[in-house]
Design a protein around this motif. Structure first.
Motif, PDB file in Angstrom:
ATOM      1  N   VAL A 287       5.658  10.773 -22.532  1.00 12.93           N
ATOM      2  CA  VAL A 287       4.212   9.922 -22.348  1.00 12.93           C
ATOM      3  C   VAL A 287       4.708   8.849 -21.542  1.00 12.93           C
ATOM      4  N   ALA A 288       5.957   8.277 -22.057  1.00 18.18           N
ATOM      5  CA  ALA A 288       6.383   7.173 -21.218  1.00 18.18           C
ATOM      6  C   ALA A 288       6.687   7.356 -19.592  1.00 18.18           C
ATOM      7  N   TYR A 289       7.531   8.453 -19.440  1.00 15.05           N
ATOM      8  CA  TYR A 289       7.847   8.846 -17.943  1.00 15.05           C
ATOM      9  C   TYR A 289       6.439   9.268 -17.299  1.00 15.05           C
ATOM     10  N   ASP A 290       5.535  10.131 -17.879  1.00 17.25           N
ATOM     11  CA  ASP A 290       4.393  10.439 -17.245  1.00 17.25           C
ATOM     12  C   ASP A 290       3.312   9.263 -16.861  1.00 17.25           C
ATOM     13  N   ALA A 296      10.877   5.491 -23.265  1.00 19.43           N
ATOM     14  CA  ALA A 296      10.335   5.134 -24.526  1.00 19.43           C
ATOM     15  C   ALA A 296      10.330   3.951 -25.091  1.00 19.43           C
ATOM     16  N   ASP A 297      11.700   3.401 -24.981  1.00 20.89           N
ATOM     17  CA  ASP A 297      11.823   2.005 -25.413  1.00 20.89           C
ATOM     18  C   ASP A 297      11.155   1.089 -24.469  1.00 20.89           C
ATOM     19  N   ARG A 298      11.063   1.393 -23.314  1.00 14.33           N
ATOM     20  CA  ARG A 298      10.087   0.206 -22.531  1.00 14.33           C
ATOM     21  C   ARG A 298       8.669   0.122 -22.814  1.00 14.33           C
ATOM     22  N   MET A 299       8.184   1.528 -23.040  1.00 16.04           N
ATOM     23  CA  MET A 299       6.897   1.526 -23.596  1.00 16.04           C
ATOM     24  C   MET A 299       6.731   0.881 -24.905  1.00 16.04           C
ATOM     25  N   ARG A 300       7.666   1.245 -25.959  1.00 18.11           N
ATOM     26  CA  ARG A 300       7.546   0.689 -27.119  1.00 18.11           C
ATOM     27  C   ARG A 300       7.555  -0.975 -26.944  1.00 18.11           C
ATOM     28  N   ILE A 301       8.342  -1.538 -26.071  1.00 19.35           N
ATOM     29  CA  ILE A 301       8.423  -3.026 -26.068  1.00 19.35           C
ATOM     30  C   ILE A 301       6.799  -3.567 -25.544  1.00 19.35           C
ATOM     31  N   ILE A 302       6.390  -2.806 -24.329  1.00 26.61           N
ATOM     32  CA  ILE A 302       4.740  -3.197 -24.015  1.00 26.61           C
ATOM     33  C   ILE A 302       3.824  -3.063 -24.949  1.00 26.61           C
ATOM     34  N   ARG A 306       1.657  -6.094 -26.132  1.00 22.91           N
ATOM     35  CA  ARG A 306       0.202  -6.039 -25.743  1.00 22.91           C
ATOM     36  C   ARG A 306      -0.719  -5.550 -27.009  1.00 22.91           C
ATOM     37  N   LEU A 307      -0.488  -4.669 -27.705  1.00 24.90           N
ATOM     38  CA  LEU A 307      -1.295  -4.117 -28.629  1.00 24.90           C
ATOM     39  C   LEU A 307      -1.214  -4.754 -30.103  1.00 24.90           C
ATOM     40  N   GLY A 308       0.131  -5.010 -30.378  1.00 30.03           N
ATOM     41  CA  GLY A 308       0.835  -5.417 -31.562  1.00 30.03           C
ATOM     42  C   GLY A 308       1.089  -4.264 -32.470  1.00 30.03           C
ATOM     43  N   VAL A 309       1.108  -3.046 -31.673  1.00 30.34           N
ATOM     44  CA  VAL A 309       1.590  -1.895 -32.745  1.00 30.34           C
ATOM     45  C   VAL A 309       2.673  -1.089 -31.694  1.00 30.34           C
TER      46      VAL A 309
END
Length: 324
Positions: A287-290, A296-302, A306-309
């Motif tokens: 999901v993170a790449y697409d 995935a780590d970068r997506m988790r940080i954002i 942004r969303l608090g989760v």
């Protein structure tokens, strides 16, 4: 403990779910409470003739404003699409102005916050409403402190909720305050909803808005980004697509949308990831790449910022809801 009296104020054009959602929470809670410690719900309106809701349903009040003079434990005014732009019914506003004397806890569901504002009850108070109407509420009642991303807000005796189904969240929170989290969780399971949402409104609402002119440079860039969400997008590359200098493009984009191109790209990536997390079983790294986060780590940080989760928590909240 005594019977808890809950009043829901309604009006012509009311949002039906703003009425039915909270009432269902309180009525379902009665399944787990003793006979002398239950909720009694009352619908209050300008008269006892049928009212047309915004979805064209007919609703009828149990009592009129004149008859409902006080003694409420909880008093909420339901929202409706017209409240954010028009002038509410004078009877409703006059009656709501005395809400602090009529109830221990009082407040609104969704755009019902506008009715509270007209009644003079929002000045200096922390409040929320539907995310699409939050800026409008803040502009119309500048002395209110509008929390745009909150699902619901309690400021002393005043409670306000975000859009439509957030009225259910507010009602569950009120049940939890009075009867504990176990009862609130059992009610949530009965209604097949999340007992306590993690994060704010932005995770459950469309995160992107369309430009007013679908042929404009801004629309061209928005479409390009969303159609190529996994690609790398820089200010220079986006400006080049519409034949503008980076400086002029950035200024024009902010003027049209209120956010920078970088902010838009990040929001678009989040929105695309949300859809995949909700509707697919793809691994988080895929999901993170697409979606252009890279890892995935970068997506988790954002997501956390942004969303608090985290992405995993976001996906789990939808799986839990589907499982009932």
């Amino acid at each position: 403990m005594a019977i808890l009296k809950v009043g829901i104020a309604v009006h012509e054009g009311v949002q039906a779910l703003d009425v039915a959602g909270p009432i269902d929470v309180f009525v379902e809670a009665n399944r787990y409470l003793t006979a002398d410690n239950r909720y009694e719900t009352v619908v209050i309106g300008p008269h006892q003739r049928p009212l047309r809701a915004s979805n064209n349903m007919l609703l009828m009040a149990d009592v009129t404003f004149q008859e409902a003079d006080g003694g409420f434990d909880i008093l909420l005014v339901a929202g409706g699409p017209a409240l954010s732009s028009g002038e509410p019914d004078g009877q409703l506003i006059e009656w709501l102005a005395l809400a602090p004397t009529r109830a221990s806890t009082y407040g609104s569901i969704c755009t019902g916050a506008f009715a509270l504002g007209h009644a003079g009850l929002l000045d200096g108070r922390r409040v929320t409403t539907h995310w699409q109407n939050a800026d409008q509420l803040a502009a119309r009642f500048p002395d209110a402190q509008v929390e745009r991303d909150a699902i619901y807000v309690r400021d002393g005796r005043l409670v306000t909720s975000a859009g439509v189904t957030a009225g259910i969240d507010l009602a569950l929170a009120l049940v939890g305050e009075r009867h504990g989290s176990r009862i609130a969780l059992m009610v949530a399971k009965r209604l097949v909803v999340v007992a306590q949402r993690q994060g704010g409104q932005s995770q459950f609402s469309p995160y992107l808005t369309a430009p007013s002119d679908p042929r404009s440079p801004v629309a061209t860039i928005q479409n390009h980004v969303m159609e190529n969400i996994g690609a790398r997008h820089t200010l220079q590359s986006l400006a080049g697509l519409v034949g503008m200098s980076a400086r002029n493009f950035a200024r024009h984009f902010v003027q049209e949308t209120g956010i920078t191109p970088h902010e838009f790209v990040e929001r678009a990536r989040i929105d695309a990831a949300r859809n995949l997390l909700e509707g697919s079983d793809q691994q988080l790294k895929t999901v993170a790449y697409d979606c252009g986060f890279g890892t995935a780590d970068r997506m988790r940080i954002i997501f956390t910022e942004r969303l608090g989760v985290t992405p995993a928590q976001y996906r789990m909240s939808f799986r839990n809801r589907d499982a009932g």
